[in-house]
Design a protein around this motif. Structure first.
Motif, mmCIF file in Angstrom:
data_model
loop_
_atom_site.group_PDB
_atom_site.id
_atom_site.type_symbol
_atom_site.label_atom_id
_atom_site.label_comp_id
_atom_site.label_asym_id
_atom_site.label_seq_id
_atom_site.Cartn_x
_atom_site.Cartn_y
_atom_site.Cartn_z
ATOM 1 N N SER A 89 0.904 -1.177 -0.013
ATOM 2 C CA SER A 89 0.096 -0.089 0.094
ATOM 3 C C SER A 89 1.073 1.328 0.063
ATOM 4 C CB SER A 89 -0.832 -0.137 1.146
ATOM 5 O OG SER A 89 -1.465 1.366 1.499
ATOM 6 N N THR A 90 0.740 1.927 -0.840
ATOM 7 C CA THR A 90 1.609 3.024 -1.276
ATOM 8 C C THR A 90 1.579 4.052 0.077
ATOM 9 O OG1 THR A 90 1.164 3.205 -3.668
ATOM 10 C CG2 THR A 90 1.867 5.382 -2.667
ATOM 11 N N GLY A 91 0.585 4.512 0.608
ATOM 12 C CA GLY A 91 0.376 5.440 1.884
ATOM 13 C C GLY A 91 1.089 4.814 3.141
ATOM 14 N N ARG A 138 3.508 2.214 2.888
ATOM 15 C CA ARG A 138 4.860 2.173 2.788
ATOM 16 C C ARG A 138 5.457 3.422 2.914
ATOM 17 N NH1 ARG A 138 4.311 -0.127 -2.016
ATOM 18 N NH2 ARG A 138 4.482 1.743 -3.261
ATOM 19 N N ASN A 139 5.014 4.473 2.464
ATOM 20 C CA ASN A 139 5.413 5.989 2.554
ATOM 21 C C ASN A 139 5.850 6.227 4.158
ATOM 22 O OD1 ASN A 139 5.743 6.155 -0.212
ATOM 23 N ND2 ASN A 139 3.930 7.369 -0.443
#
Length: 170
Positions: free
Chosen positions: A134-136, A138-139
């Motif tokens: 998940s991009t968010g 992971r960020n």
């Protein structure tokens, strides 16, 4: 006509007080036994310690320094995981309208912070796999400004579903 005494012997007052206290304690115990709320079960003791290895590996692969487990952040994570387990809802906001920022302030967390949440019947391997996909999420884990973290979970009343919270901070 019979008159009642206006004062009682001290032994009579003591036994009367004892009886009243006994009745009060019995009533409280009976009332407590009648509650029907279900409490979350399980313990996430050591979740931050176990999670440290996952986060270290994830951050090292990105060329970042490891995060340190932090008790204050873990308490904030545990509070949110317990709330989610009690309500059966995965959320960043509580029913009291407390959003993430106000919860962090209440817990004494200062500076930049972030939170990842999850719910399901899985362990840490799958948890970190999902967050990395998940991009968010992971960020949040790869943010180079973060230095500390707290990880916690609480199982629902059935003990089958875990509600996870990861709080990251500077």
């Amino acid at each position: 006509m019979t008159t009642l005494p206006t004062t009682f012997p001290s032994s009579s007052l003591a036994s009367r007080r004892t009886v009243l206290i006994g009745f009060g304690a019995t009533a409280l115990l009976a009332a407590a036994g009648c509650t029907t709320t279900t409490q979350p079960t399980g313990s996430s003791a050591g979740a931050s310690s176990e999670g440290a290895a996952y986060l270290r590996r994830i951050r090292e692969q990105a060329g970042l320094s490891p995060l340190s487990p932090d008790g204050q952040l873990e308490r904030a994570a545990l509070e949110q995981s317990a709330y989610m387990a009690q309500t059966g809802k995965m959320a960043h906001t509580t029913s009291f309208g407390r959003d993430f920022a106000s919860r962090m302030q209440k817990n004494g967390v200062r500076g930049m912070s972030a939170e990842n949440v999850a719910a399901g019947r899985f362990g840490m391997d799958r948890l970190f796999e999902m967050w990395m996909a998940s991009t968010g999420h992971r960020n949040n884990m790869l943010n180079p400004n973060f230095r500390r973290f707290g990880l916690a979970y609480t199982a629902d009343a059935s003990g089958e579903r875990r509600y996870w919270a990861l709080v990251l901070g500077v």
